[in-house]
Scaffold this motif. Structure first.
Motif, PDB file in Angstrom:
ATOM      1  N   ALA A  58     -41.925  -8.199 -51.078  1.00  0.00           N
ATOM      2  CA  ALA A  58     -40.889  -7.190 -50.835  1.00  0.00           C
ATOM      3  C   ALA A  58     -40.397  -6.522 -52.108  1.00  0.00           C
ATOM      4  O   ALA A  58     -40.170  -5.302 -52.129  1.00  0.00           O
ATOM      5  CB  ALA A  58     -39.720  -7.821 -50.097  1.00  0.00           C
ATOM      6  N   PHE A  62     -39.475  -2.378 -53.102  1.00  0.00           N
ATOM      7  CA  PHE A  62     -38.228  -1.763 -53.552  1.00  0.00           C
ATOM      8  C   PHE A  62     -38.456  -0.956 -54.826  1.00  0.00           C
ATOM      9  O   PHE A  62     -37.989   0.184 -54.963  1.00  0.00           O
ATOM     10  CB  PHE A  62     -37.170  -2.838 -53.824  1.00  0.00           C
ATOM     11  N   ILE A 351     -37.841   2.022 -48.329  1.00  0.00           N
ATOM     12  CA  ILE A 351     -36.669   1.157 -48.243  1.00  0.00           C
ATOM     13  C   ILE A 351     -36.727   0.268 -47.006  1.00  0.00           C
ATOM     14  O   ILE A 351     -36.514  -0.957 -47.074  1.00  0.00           O
ATOM     15  CB  ILE A 351     -35.379   1.991 -48.248  1.00  0.00           C
ATOM     16  N   ILE A 355     -37.063  -3.869 -46.935  1.00  0.00           N
ATOM     17  CA  ILE A 355     -36.049  -4.707 -46.293  1.00  0.00           C
ATOM     18  C   ILE A 355     -36.688  -5.580 -45.208  1.00  0.00           C
ATOM     19  O   ILE A 355     -36.408  -6.776 -45.108  1.00  0.00           O
ATOM     20  CB  ILE A 355     -34.925  -3.841 -45.696  1.00  0.00           C
ATOM     21  N   ALA A 359     -36.899  -9.643 -45.148  1.00  0.00           N
ATOM     22  CA  ALA A 359     -36.343 -10.403 -44.027  1.00  0.00           C
ATOM     23  C   ALA A 359     -37.414 -11.222 -43.319  1.00  0.00           C
ATOM     24  O   ALA A 359     -37.152 -12.346 -42.865  1.00  0.00           O
ATOM     25  CB  ALA A 359     -35.672  -9.454 -43.037  1.00  0.00           C
TER      26      ALA A 359
END
Length: 407
Positions: A58, A62, A351, A355, A359
């Protein structure tokens, strides 16, 4: 010998432009064909937990949201965009080689994040060069872009075969070889000179115009499409690990991943015919609804054939949504605001995907494959946004027989 259709030499264009840019696009797709399915498998061989794997995957997502636009601005201001391709390929290769000397969480996180930063502009800038050829010399975008998808399929199949022979140990050598190809491809990239129009990713570095932001149907559409795209996060991060634990071979995993890409290619091939027969909003709504169903069915233990069918639904959960969304942007956004709209779409995609990937590491660790129900909920949120966008859209633009819809 006559050049294949779409690859002939065009007056004023760099020699063999279409063939060269097709080869350039193949190189990063071979990187992705190895990294997307099998890099998480290598991380698991290092005894990383599921949420650590999620973090490693992840964080670079970002970072690339911010590094790719900066590189896009630099590329647009240089005399040749291909210069950035060379630097991106070389620096990515350096990070790929450096990963051989690591084996623990923090060094891998640092190096893979750095790799994500320097590799992030390669595909968007290749796309920008390709689009320059479409605008200036009327080359066929689909025929050039198709080879990238085929390269992804080949890399995934070869990666699956190698994984069956050597397990996760094959991942770093295969990625390094693929990054060598990105350097070689950058050296043969067509020279198109200073761009006449900024790259879409470069537009992320500047705030979109107010008129773009005021188009609520466009905003809801981009958010909805990005949420559905983000619902693929758990598939990208953990599907190969899950399938191997179910007893599927590396070749089986390669076939499953390749099936999704081939289904996507078929959908793009018939995109013109679909647009002529169906309303864009209807196609987007269908794609979102199929995504909800796809992830809701994924936790059900099924045979190889069952997962193969689910993978073929990628034609709906990605291809038809992306195709329809881009067509809708052409309808609703003025040409001078095209860069701002595309840049904002890139931002939303990056984005939300980051995310969702972050998660998914925790959710998969806690609930295993049942975590795909969360991905179904994310897709449902995207469906709600698309339906809301259709509701607030100007009425003349949503008629099935509108000119831009091809009716």
């Amino acid at each position: 010998m006559t050049a294949p259709s779409g690859f002939s030499v065009t007056a004023g264009a760099p020699p063999y432009f279409a063939a060269r840019i097709a080869l350039v696009f193949c190189a990063p797709m071979m990187v992705n064909g190895i990294a997307l399915p099998f890099f998480p498998v290598w991380l698991e061989t290092l005894k990383m937990s599921d949420f650590q794997i999620g973090i490693v995957l992840a964080v670079p997502m970002f970072v690339r949201v911010f590094t790719a636009p900066i590189a896009g601005v630099v590329a647009d201001r240089l005399g040749e965009r291909s210069i950035v391709l060379i630097w991106s390929g070389v620096l990515s290769l350096v990070t790929a080689v450096a990963l051989f000397a690591t084996g623990s969480f923090w060094p891998i996180l640092l190096l893979y994040t750095l790799q994500g930063a320097v590799y992030s502009p390669y595909v968007p800038i290749t796309e920008a060069i390709m689009l320059s050829g479409v605008r200036r010399w009327n080359f066929d975008y689909g025929k050039m872009r198709l080879w990238g998808s085929l390269a992804f399929v080949v890399a995934t199949m070869v990666g699956g075969w190698l994984a069956g022979l050597f397990g996760g140990a094959m991942v770093l050598p295969a990625m390094a070889v693929a990054f060598v190809l990105t350097v070689l491809a950058a050296l043969i990239a067509p020279k198109t000179g200073k761009p006449r129009r900024p790259s879409p990713i470069a537009a992320v570095a500047t705030m979109p115009t107010k008129s773009t932001l005021r188009l609520w149907d466009v905003q809801l559409l981009m958010i909805g499409g990005s949420l559905v795209s983000a619902s693929h996060a758990m598939l990208f991060a953990f599907s190969a690990i899950y399938w191997q634990k179910m007893g599927f071979s590396g070749t089986d995993v390669g076939i499953l991943w390749s099936a999704g890409v081939l289904a996507e290619v078929v959908m793009f091939v018939f995109s013109v015919q679909l647009r002529r027969r169906f309303n864009l909003w209807s196609m987007m709504t269908l794609g979102c609804a199929v995504a909800v169903v796809r992830w809701a069915l994924f936790p059900i233990e099924m045979s190889f054939t069952g997962y193969l069918v689910l993978q073929c639904l990628h034609a709906f959960t990605y291809a038809i949504i992306h195709m329809s969304l881009q067509s809708r942007l052409v309808e609703r956004v003025a040409e001078e605001q095209e860069g701002a709209a595309q840049g904002l779409y890139f931002f939303y995609n990056g984005i939300f995907m980051a995310i969702a990937t972050f998660a998914s590491g925790y959710v998969f660790s806690w609930y295993g494959v049942s975590g795909f129900y969360l991905m179904s909920a994310v897709a449902a949120a995207g469906l709600v946004c698309v339906v809301a966008g259709r509701f607030v859209a100007p009425r003349p633009d949503i008629q099935p027989q509108s000119v831009a819809s091809g009716g």
